[in-house]
Motif scaffolding. Structure first.
Motif, mmCIF file in Angstrom:
data_model
loop_
_atom_site.group_PDB
_atom_site.id
_atom_site.type_symbol
_atom_site.label_atom_id
_atom_site.label_comp_id
_atom_site.label_asym_id
_atom_site.label_seq_id
_atom_site.Cartn_x
_atom_site.Cartn_y
_atom_site.Cartn_z
ATOM 1 N N MET A 335 0.871 -1.316 -0.002
ATOM 2 C CA MET A 335 -0.029 0.036 -0.016
ATOM 3 C C MET A 335 0.805 1.304 -0.096
ATOM 4 N N ALA A 336 1.974 1.074 0.812
ATOM 5 C CA ALA A 336 3.165 2.247 0.869
ATOM 6 C C ALA A 336 3.582 2.630 -0.837
ATOM 7 N N LEU A 337 3.828 1.850 -1.423
ATOM 8 C CA LEU A 337 4.314 1.358 -2.560
ATOM 9 C C LEU A 337 3.096 2.367 -3.685
ATOM 10 N N GLU A 338 1.982 1.788 -3.373
ATOM 11 C CA GLU A 338 0.865 2.301 -4.154
ATOM 12 C C GLU A 338 0.627 3.571 -4.121
ATOM 13 N N VAL A 339 0.824 3.989 -2.719
ATOM 14 C CA VAL A 339 0.333 5.756 -2.386
ATOM 15 C C VAL A 339 1.582 6.594 -2.727
ATOM 16 N N LEU A 371 8.172 -4.230 10.436
ATOM 17 C CA LEU A 371 9.377 -4.976 9.665
ATOM 18 C C LEU A 371 9.098 -5.742 8.498
ATOM 19 N N ALA A 372 7.925 -6.390 8.435
ATOM 20 C CA ALA A 372 7.457 -6.941 7.319
ATOM 21 C C ALA A 372 7.218 -6.010 6.112
ATOM 22 N N ALA A 373 6.603 -4.851 6.360
ATOM 23 C CA ALA A 373 6.328 -3.845 5.739
ATOM 24 C C ALA A 373 7.794 -3.191 4.747
ATOM 25 N N LEU A 374 8.713 -2.966 5.804
ATOM 26 C CA LEU A 374 10.069 -2.433 5.414
ATOM 27 C C LEU A 374 10.344 -3.548 4.078
ATOM 28 N N THR A 375 10.251 -4.711 4.248
ATOM 29 C CA THR A 375 10.959 -5.338 3.016
ATOM 30 C C THR A 375 10.312 -5.181 1.678
ATOM 31 N N ARG A 376 9.215 -4.264 1.578
ATOM 32 C CA ARG A 376 8.693 -3.884 0.464
ATOM 33 C C ARG A 376 9.171 -2.637 -0.029
ATOM 34 N N ALA A 404 8.374 2.095 9.531
ATOM 35 C CA ALA A 404 9.258 1.323 8.344
ATOM 36 C C ALA A 404 9.574 2.549 7.274
ATOM 37 N N SER A 405 10.645 2.725 6.752
ATOM 38 C CA SER A 405 11.015 3.693 5.756
ATOM 39 C C SER A 405 11.985 3.293 4.982
ATOM 40 N N SER A 406 12.301 3.839 3.849
ATOM 41 C CA SER A 406 13.542 3.608 3.192
ATOM 42 C C SER A 406 14.893 3.973 3.665
ATOM 43 N N GLU A 407 14.568 4.907 4.603
ATOM 44 C CA GLU A 407 16.055 5.474 5.401
ATOM 45 C C GLU A 407 16.425 3.974 6.178
ATOM 46 N N GLN A 408 15.634 3.169 6.695
ATOM 47 C CA GLN A 408 16.028 2.200 7.536
ATOM 48 C C GLN A 408 16.406 0.902 6.874
ATOM 49 N N ALA A 409 15.817 0.969 5.655
ATOM 50 C CA ALA A 409 16.299 -0.188 4.673
ATOM 51 C C ALA A 409 17.629 0.085 4.151
#
Length: 462
Positions: A335-339, A371-376, A404-409
Motif C-alpha cells: 500500500m505504501a508503494l501504491e500511495v 518490519l515486514a512492511a519494510l521489506t517492500r 518502516a521507511s527507506s531510510e531504515q532499509a
C-alpha cells in the motif's frame, strides 16, 4: 491533555532518522499523539458520562442514583485507573467502594487513597491476579438489590482476573494461555477458550454480582468491538460453546499438548457433564446493562482529523483489521508503494494482528508488521508505514511499535542486516534497535487495540 511530542518519548531519535525530512517525523508524532489522546480513559469517561441532578446518563441509558443505598465502582483492565478516576469525577459524590485491578507497573497515582488497588500480571496470569479475583468475589457476596455497581472494563482484563474453574489450577490457565498466544490465535479464539476454563469469565461475573444493579461501561480493544470478547465478557451472555473452545485448541495445534485437566474439563463440557457459560436470557443479566464507550474507531478518527489539520488527505480504511502480522505488513508495504504517487495521503487502519511465534527473538506484533512492511520499501521510496499499540506496550518489549521507511532499509544494507532473517526469528525489536524507528510512549494507561498508518508525505493535491 498531552501533546504528541510529550506522548511520544523518542521524538529526537525519529527526527534524526528522518534528518533530511524532519517534518515527516513531526507529522507522525502529532498524529500518533492525537490518536492516543482521544482514548485517554479519564477524559473519555468524562466525555461519555454525565450526572444531571440525581441521574447518571451514558450511552442513551440513565440511572436514578437515589434509588440505591450504595454505589460501587469496580474497574479492571489496562485503562482501569483512568476509567475509575473519570467516573469518580463524573459522580462528584461519596461512594461505598472502589476496587481497581490493573497491570503491574500501572500509574495508580490518580486514584491513590480513593480505591482498593490490586496490580496483577499481564498477559500471562499469576498469583497476584488470582488473589485480586478472590478478593473481588469475596466482596461481591455483600451486594444487595440496593447496590449499584458501575463496572468499568478495558482490555487486558482476561489476564488480570484469573479464576480457574473447578478442578483446574492457575498453572493450567497460564499454560494454555501461553500456548494459544504463541500459536497465533486471535483474541476471539483465545477468549473462547478462556471463558470455558474460568469461574469468572463468559458472563459468570454477572452471576456473582446478582442481585445488584450493574452498569458495565466497556472500552473495547477487540476488532469489531465484540463486547462479549472484551476481557472475555465477564458481564455479558456468552455465545461461544465448549465445542468451539475444543475446535480452537485443535485448529491451533494446542490440544495434544494442553494440560490434562484443561482437556478433561473441555471433554466434560462436550459431554454435558459441565454446565455451559450463561447464554442470552439467563436471569443473571436481568439487571445488567452493557455499554460501549470507546474503541479503536475513536483513535482512528482522531488520527485522521489530526492529519487533515496538517494538510493531508486522510482516509480510514479499516477499524477492525485482523490477521498474521507478517502478512499484513507485506500488504501495508505494498500500500505504501501504491500511495507513493499521491503526495499528502494518509491511510489509517485500526484492529489487531497476531504473531505465530517460530523463533527465539524478541519483538511484538506491531514491530513485526512494520518490519515486514519494510521489506517492500525500496531505495528512494518516500512513503512510510507506522504500526503501534495504543497501550504503549508491544509484546514483551518497551516499545509501542515501529516505523518502516527507506531510510531504515538503507541503514540495514549498510550494516549487512537482512530483514527477512529477523522476521524468521521473530526478532523485530532487535532489528529496529539497530536501524532506528521504534515508537516509544511508555504504558499509556489505555488500550483499544492497534493503529497502522500508511503515509505519503508531501503537499496534498486538491
Amino acid at each position: 491533555m498531552e501533546t504528541g511530542s510529550s506522548i511520544v518519548k523518542n521524538v529526537e531519535e525519529l527526527k534524526t532518522l528522518f534528518r533530511d525530512r524532519e517534518e515527516v517525523a513531526m507529522d507522525l508524532v502529532r498524529i500518533v499523539g492525537s490518536a492516543l489522546a482521544a482514548v485517554e480513559p479519564r477524559g473519555l469517561v468524562r466525555r461519555k458520562v454525565s450526572v444531571r441532578g440525581d441521574e447518571l446518563h451514558v450511552g442513551g441509558e440513565s440511572v436514578v442514583l437515589s434509588e440505591f443505598r450504595e454505589v460501587w465502582i469496580i474497574s479492571v483492565g489496562k485503562a482501569a485507573p483512568g476509567m475509575a478516576r473519570g467516573i469518580l469525577e463524573a459522580l462528584g459524590r461519596p461512594i461505598e467502594k472502589c476496587i481497581v485491578i490493573a497491570p503491574a507497573g500501572s500509574d495508580i497515582s490518580i486514584i491513590r487513597g480513593e480505591a482498593e488497588v490490586y496490580l496483577a500480571s499481564h498477559p500471562i496470569p499469576d498469583g497476584s491476579g488470582l488473589r485480586a479475583s478472590a478478593r473481588l468475589l469475596e466482596e461481591l457476596d455483600r451486594v444487595s438489590r440496593e447496590t449499584l455497581i458501575i463496572f468499568l472494563l478495558s482490555g487486558g482484563s482476561s489476564a488480570l482476573l484469573p479464576a480457574p474453574a473447578e478442578g483446574l489450577t492457575l498453572e493450567d490457565e497460564a499454560e494454555v494461555t501461553g500456548m494459544l498466544m504463541k500459536s497465533g490465535a486471535t483474541i476471539e479464539e483465545l477468549n473462547t477458550v478462556r471463558k470455558h476454563i474460568s469461574s469468572i469469565k463468559g458472563g459468570l461475573l454477572a452471576r456473582a454480582m446478582v442481585p445488584a444493579r450493574v452498569l458495565s461501561l466497556i472500552l473495547s480493544d477487540v476488532p469489531g468491538d465484540r463486547l462479549d470478547v472484551v476481557g472475555s465478557g465477564p458481564t455479558l451472555p456468552d455465545p461461544s460453546t465448549f465445542r468451539e473452545a475444543y475446535q480452537v485448541l485443535v485448529r491451533r495445534n494446542v490440544w495434544d499438548g494442553a494440560p490434562e485437566r484443561v482437556k478433561k474439563r473441555i471433554e466434560d463440557g462436550l459431554a454435558g457433564l459441565v454446565e455451559e457459560t450463561p447464554k442470552p436470557g439467563d436471569p443473571a443479566f436481568e439487571r445488567v446493562t452493557n455499554i460501549l464507550i470507546g474503541g479503536v474507531g475513536d483513535a482512528c478518527e482522531a488520527a485522521a482529523q489530526a492529519a487533515r489539520g496538517l494538510g493531508y488527505n486522510a482516509e480510514i480504511l479499516a477499524r477492525s483489521f485482523e490477521g498474521e502480522a507478517g502478512s499484513l505488513g507485506l500488504l501495508m508495504g505494498s500500500m505504501a508503494l501504491e500511495v507513493e504517487g499521491r503526495p499528502g495521503r494518509l491511510y489509517v487502519l485500526g484492529g489487531e494482528s497476531t504473531v505465530r511465534v517460530k523463533g527465539e527473538g524478541r519483538g511484538g506484533r506491531n514491530q513485526e508488521l512494520a518490519l515486514a512492511a519494510l521489506t517492500r520499501l525500496g531505495r528512494g521510496c518516500r512513503s512510510i508505514v507506522a504500526a503501534f499499540g495504543t497501550d504503549g506496550v508491544d509484546g514483551p518489549t518497551d516499545a509501542a511499535g515501529a516505523v518502516a521507511s527507506s531510510e531504515q532499509a538503507q541503514i540495514a544494507r549498510d550494516l549487512s542486516l537482512n530483514p527477512q532473517d529477523y522476521l524468521e526469528r521473530n526478532d523485530s525489536y532487535t532489528f529496529f534497535k539497530k536501524v532506528g524507528g521504534h515508537i516509544f510512549t511508555g504504558p499509556t494507561g489505555t488500550n483499544v487495540g492497534d493503529i497502522v498508518l500508511v503515509l505519503s508525505p508531501g503537499q496534498a493535491k486538491a
